[in-house]
Design an enzyme around this catalytic site. Structure first.
Site, PDB file in Angstrom:
ATOM      1  N   SER A 663       0.812  -1.217   0.000  1.00  0.00           N
ATOM      2  CA  SER A 663       0.000   0.000   0.000  1.00  0.00           C
ATOM      3  C   SER A 663       0.846   1.269   0.000  1.00  0.00           C
ATOM      4  O   SER A 663       0.333   2.359  -0.264  1.00  0.00           O
ATOM      5  CB  SER A 663      -0.939   0.010   1.205  1.00  0.00           C
ATOM      6  N   LYS A 706      -6.480   4.426   8.176  1.00  0.00           N
ATOM      7  CA  LYS A 706      -5.347   5.257   7.727  1.00  0.00           C
ATOM      8  C   LYS A 706      -5.725   6.736   7.689  1.00  0.00           C
ATOM      9  O   LYS A 706      -4.968   7.603   8.149  1.00  0.00           O
ATOM     10  CB  LYS A 706      -4.886   4.782   6.347  1.00  0.00           C
TER      11      LYS A 706
END
Length: 812
Positions: A663, A706
C-alpha cells in the site's frame, strides 16, 4: 487523469431510519435464518440430505459468523422429521467374557429390557435362597442322603460279617475304615502286638491283610456311591432351580422374541445360573473357594468384597444409548472431542494391583449417542486431541464405532475388553476456519473422501434496502435472545452503519453477528446507566466509543510520542525526499492507522535500488514486490533508451518491526521523484495506494483507519485547513469514516482526495503538473516528469564521464 476531492456524503453512507416502518424492534418479527449465507445454507442442506458415504460436512468461515448456530437450526429442522434411531446395550458374553455383546433395541426398549432383567434377577436371587431352604427340597435331599447312607451301612455290615471269627476289628475313623488287630475281644496297641508269640503275630497279620484286601476290593463301590450321591444332589438342585428359573426367563424371551440377540442372552443367562448354581448360594467357606478352571477376570472379581447383588452382575444390561420414541434424530454437540468422548471408553477400577473392568464399565461416546443423527465438532479441538482424528476416520471408513484403548502404556497389570463394534450411520459436521480446511485438504489424503461437502460462510452481505430491513429484524431477534432492551429505529440505523464499517465496505454489512451482539449488550448497559427504557442512537455511539477507548492505549501512546517529537513527523510545509505514508497496526484488541515518514536518497549509480527494510530482513514479500514494481515503473518511464544511472535507497523511518504490504508503493514512488528532481512535496498530505507497472493506483486495505490516523495527528498539532489524504479511487466504496473527520471535511479543515494514477498524486503533492510524454517520449518543460527526466539525464552524463575517466586511468 482526474482528481476528486470527496464530499462528506462520499465519506460515509448513512442509513436512513425513515425507511423503517417500526418504532421499536419489539414490533419486528423474529429473524431466525442467517443473512447473506445462502451459499452456505445450500451446502449444508445438500450435505445432510445425501445418504452416500463420505458426504459429511466441513463448515468454514471466521469465528463469530454464527456458523454453529445456523447449522444447528438447519439440522434441528431436519432431525424432527427423521425416525428415532435404536437403543444399544452391552451384555456379558458367557462364552468369551472379554468380548461383551452389543444388542440393538427399538427406541425406548433398551431401558425397559434392562429393567425387566433387573427385576427378574432380583426375584430370582431371593427365590434361589428360599427354594434350597424349603421343606420340599430338604425332604428330597434327605431321601438321597438316606439312600446312600443305607448303602454304606449295608457295606459296613457285610465287612463286619467278613471280620467275624478273625483276629481283626473294623474301626470307623475320620479317614475311613481302619483294620485293627484283636485278641480276646480287645484291640491291641503296638506294644501288646509285639508281645505276642510269632505264631500269633503271623496269624493276626494274615487276617489283617485278608481284611484289608477285602476293604480295598470294595472301595471302588464306595467311591462310585459317593460320586453318584453328589450327582444325584446336583441333579436335584438343578431340578429345583430349573423350576424357578425357566418360567420367568421363558416369559421374558416371549416378550422379546423378535430380538434374536436378546433371546440368546436370556437363554445363556438361564443356562449359566443352572450350571453354576454354587456361585449364587449364600456365602460359605466351601462356596467361596474359586475353581481352578475360572478365567483370570472371574478370579479377580471373586477376590473383591462383593455383595449378594454383585453375584448377579453378569446378568445386568448396560444400556449405553437411550432414545425417546418419537424424538427424531439425535443432535450431539461435542465440545471436548477426546478419543474416549468420541468413540467411547471402557473405564477401569484399580484392585489388588490390577486395573479391573467389565462390560458394565463401558461408556458410550458421542458417535454412539449421535448414531442415526448428527454430530457437530470443532475441527481444531478435534485435531488437538491425540488419536481422536484417526479414530473418527476409522469409524467413518468402517461405518461402525469400535471402542479403542488410547494406549497400552501403563504401570498396572490390566485386563482389557474388546466390545462388539456398533454399526454407524451418522452425519459428521466439522466447523473451523478456511486455513484449517485448506491444511487438511493438502496434508491429509483421506480428508476429501470423508468430507465431500464444504459450506463456506461469508464474512459480509450486500447492503441493499431489503437486507437493511432484514438486518433490522436480526438486530431485534438478537435483543430478544439476549434479553436486553429493544432498540428504536434510529439506534437500528446506527447499528447498520457500524455493520458497514465492520465490513470495511459501505456497500456491505458484516456477517460477524457476534460483534453486533457484543455491541447491543454494551449499548444496553449504557442505556441502563441513564435509566432509559429503550436503546437509542446515543447509546450505540457511546458503546462504540467505549470499545475503542478500552483498547486505544497504544494508539494514544504513539500520538503522544509524535506530539513530543520522539517520532519525527511533519504535517506542515514541504520537504525534499520525505513523505508521509500511512500504515495500519493490527492488534488483537484493535486496529488503527498512523502516518509513517518514508524517506529516499538518490545519487549517481548503476540503477541499484536499496530497500533498507529488505536488507535487514524487516520487509515482507509483498512489500518487496511493491518496491520492485515501482523500480520497473521508473525504468519504463525514464530509461527506455538509456540505462537508469542512479542508485537509490528507501526506508520507513523509525520503524523497528516488520513491514509488509504494497500500500506504500505509490508513496515510495512519489518520494523517489522528489529526491531525484530535488522537488519539495507537501507534508500536509499523507498518501496511500499501491501501484502497477503502468502507474495505475490500486486499492488497499484499512483505508478508514489510515485516514483517521493522519487526521488525529493533524488535529493534535492543529488543523490548518490544507491537510488531507490521497487514496485510490477504488477505495471509495470502503469509506465509513468517524463523525469528527466528516465534520472537519464539511468545515473545509480536512480533505480526502481520490485518484487514478501516480500522475494525479504527484500533482497534488507538488502543485505542479505531472506532464505527459510527446510522440518522441519527451515531457513538457516545467512538469514534474520533465524535471525527473532532466535530472536522470544529468546522472547519465555524469556516469558516462565517470566511466570514461575511470577507463582512461586504467589504460594509463
Amino acid at each position: 487523469m482526474s482528481v476528486t476531492e470527496l464530499s462528506p456524503e462520499q465519506l460515509y453512507k448513512k442509513c436512513d431510519s425513515s425507511k423503517f416502518d417500526f418504532n421499536s424492534t419489539i414490533e419486528l418479527e423474529e429473524r431466525l435464518s442467517a443473512l447473506g449465507q445462502q451459499r452456505a445454507i445450500s451446502a449444508v442442506e445438500l450435505g445432510i440430505n445425501i445418504k452416500s458415504k463420505g458426504y459429511n460436512l466441513f463448515c468454514f468461515g471466521p469465528e463469530g459468523t454464527g456458523k454453529m448456530s445456523l447449522v444447528k437450526r438447519i439440522v434441528q429442522k431436519e432431525a424432527e422429521d427423521r425416525p428415532t434411531p435404536d437403543d444399544w446395550a452391552y451384555v456379558y458374553n458367557f462364552d468369551e467374557p472379554y468380548k461383551p455383546i452389543a444388542i440393538r433395541f427399538d427406541a425406548g426398549e433398551g431401558t425397559s429390557f434392562a429393567k425387566a432383567v433387573d427385576d427378574l434377577i432380583f426375584d430370582l436371587s431371593a427365590a434361589i435362597s428360599s427354594i434350597l431352604d424349603s421343606d420340599e427340597y430338604k425332604a428330597a435331599l434327605s431321601i438321597i442322603e438316606q439312600k446312600y447312607k443305607n448303602k454304606k451301612d449295608e457295606y459296613l455290615t457285610f465287612l463286619q460279617k467278613k471280620a467275624k471269627g478273625k483276629s481283626v476289628s473294623l474301626l470307623q475313623m475320620p479317614v475311613g475304615l481302619v483294620v485293627a488287630p484283636v485278641k480276646n475281644g480287645e484291640v491291641l496297641n503296638p506294644e501288646a502286638f509285639e508281645a505276642l508269640t510269632p505264631e500269633e503275630r503271623t496269624k493276626i497279620t494274615q487276617d489283617l491283610n485278608a481284611m484289608q484286601q477285602e476293604i480295598e476290593n470294595s472301595a471302588k463301590d464306595v467311591s462310585k456311591w459317593e460320586e453318584n450321591q453328589r450327582t444325584d444332589i446336583e441333579n436335584l438342585r438343578q431340578k429345583f432351580i430349573k423350576n424357578i428359573t425357566n418360567a420367568p426367563f421363558e416369559k421374558l424371551r416371549k416378550k422379546y422374541k423378535k430380538n434374536k440377540s436378546a433371546v440368546e442372552f436370556l437363554k445363556a443367562s438361564a443356562k449359566y445360573i443352572i450350571e453354576n448354581i454354587e456361585e449364587f448360594l449364600p456365602d460359605t467357606p466351601q462356596n467361596s473357594l474359586s475353581s481352578n478352571e475360572e478365567d483370570p477376570l472371574s478370579i479377580l472379581l471373586s477376590r473383591m468384597n462383593k455383595s449378594e447383588e454383585d453375584k448377579f452382575a453378569k446378568f445386568k444390561v448396560n444400556v449405553i444409548v437411550k432414545n425417546k420414541p418419537g424424538s427424531g434424530a439425535p443432535i450431539v454437540l461435542l465440545d471436548h472431542p477426546t478419543q474416549g468422548n468420541l468413540v467411547g471408553k471402557v473405564e477401569r477400577l484399580q484392585q489388588y494391583g490390577a486395573l479391573l473392568t467389565d462390560f458394565s464399565l463401558i461408556k458410550a461416546g458421542a458417535l454412539h449417542k449421535a448414531n442415526g443423527g448428527f454430530i457437530l465438532i470443532d475441527a481444531r479441538k478435534l485435531l488437538l486431541q491425540p488419536y481422536a482424528w484417526d479414530s473418527l476416520k476409522r469409524s467413518l471408513a468402517s461405518k461402525s464405532v469400535k471402542i479403542e484403548a488410547p494406549t497400552d502404556d501403563t504401570t498396572f497389570t490390566t485386563i482389557s475388553l474388546d466390545p462388539d463394534p456398533i454399526p454407524l450411520d451418522v452425519k459428521v459436521i466439522l466447523t473451523g476456519d478456511e486455513d484449517l480446511y485448506d491444511l487438511l485438504s493438502e496434508r491429509d489424503p483421506d480428508f476429501k473422501d470423508y468430507f465431500k461437502v464444504e459450506a463456506d460462510f461469508g464474512i459480509d452481505m450486500d447492503r441493499t434496502k431489503e437486507n437493511e430491513i432484514e438486518y433490522a429484524k436480526l438486530i431485534g431477534s438478537l435483543s430478544k435472545k439476549k434479553k436486553i432492551r429493544s432498540l428504536n429505529r434510529q439506534a437500528v440505523a446506527r447499528v447498520i452503519e457500524h455493520a458497514a464499517r465492520l465490513a470495511d465496505n459501505n456497500q456491505k454489512l458484516t456477517a460477524h453477528i457476534a460483534s453486533i451482539g457484543d455491541l447491543l449488550r454494551e449499548a444496553d448497559y449504557w442505556a441502563s446507566q441513564t435509566g432509559a427504557k429503550q436503546i437509542g442512537k446515543n447509546h450505540i455511539i457511546q458503546a462504540i466509543q467505549s470499545q475503542i477507548y478500552r483498547s486505544d492505549r497504544i494508539n494514544e501512546a504513539m500520538l503522544e510520542q509524535i506530539d513530543k517529537g520522539t517520532i519525527l513527523m511533519d504535517v506542515k510545509g514541504s520537504r525534499i525526499g520525505k513523505i508521509n505514508g500511512l500504515v495500519v497496526y493490527n492488534f488483537s484488541r484493535l486496529t488503527f492507522g498512523k502516518p509513517s515518514r518514508i524517506t529516499a536518497q538518490v545519487r549517481m549509480g548503476n540503477g541499484e535500488f536499496v530497500d533498507i527494510e529488505r536488507e535487514i530482513d524487516l520487509s515482507g514479500p509483498i512489500h518487496t514486490k511493491g518496491v520492485l514494481i515501482l523500480q520497473s515503473l521508473l525504468s519504463n518511464r525514464f530509461a527506455k533508451k538509456k540505462p537508469l544511472s542512479l542508485s537509490a535507497s528507501i526506508v520507513f523511518e523509525q520503524s523497528y518491526g516488520g513491514v509488509d504490504g504494497d500500500s506504500a508503493s505509490s508513496t515510495e514512488y512519489y518520494c523517489l521523484l522528489s529526491a531525484i528532481a530535488d522537488l519539495p512535496i507537501k507534508q500536509n498530505i499523507a498518501v496511500t495506494g499501491s501501484i502497477n507497472q503502468f502507474g495505475e493506483i490500486q486499492p488497499i486495505g484499512g483505508v478508514n483507519e489510515k485516514i483517521e490516523g493522519f487526521f488525529e495527528v493533524c488535529k493534535q498539532s492543529g488543523l490548518t485547513g490544507d491537510q488531507g489524504v490521497i487514496i485510490p479511487r477504488t477505495n471509495m466504496i470502503n469509506l465509513m469514516l468517524k463523525e469528527e473527520v466528516i465534520k472537519a471535511v464539511e468545515e473545509g479543515k480536512f480533505h480526502v482526495y481520490a485518484i487514478d494514477t501516480v500522475d494525479d498524486g504527484i500533482e497534488i503533492l507538488t502543485g505542479i503538473k505531472a506532464g505527459k510524454p510527446d510522440k518522441n517520449g519527451k515531457y513538457k518543460k516545467g512538469t514534474v516528469n520533465a524535471m525527473v527526466a532532466e535530472k536522470l539525464d544529468e546522472y547519465y552524463r555524469c556516469y558516462v564521464r565517470y566511466a570514461q575517466e575511470t577507463q582512461g586511468c586504467l589504460n594509463k
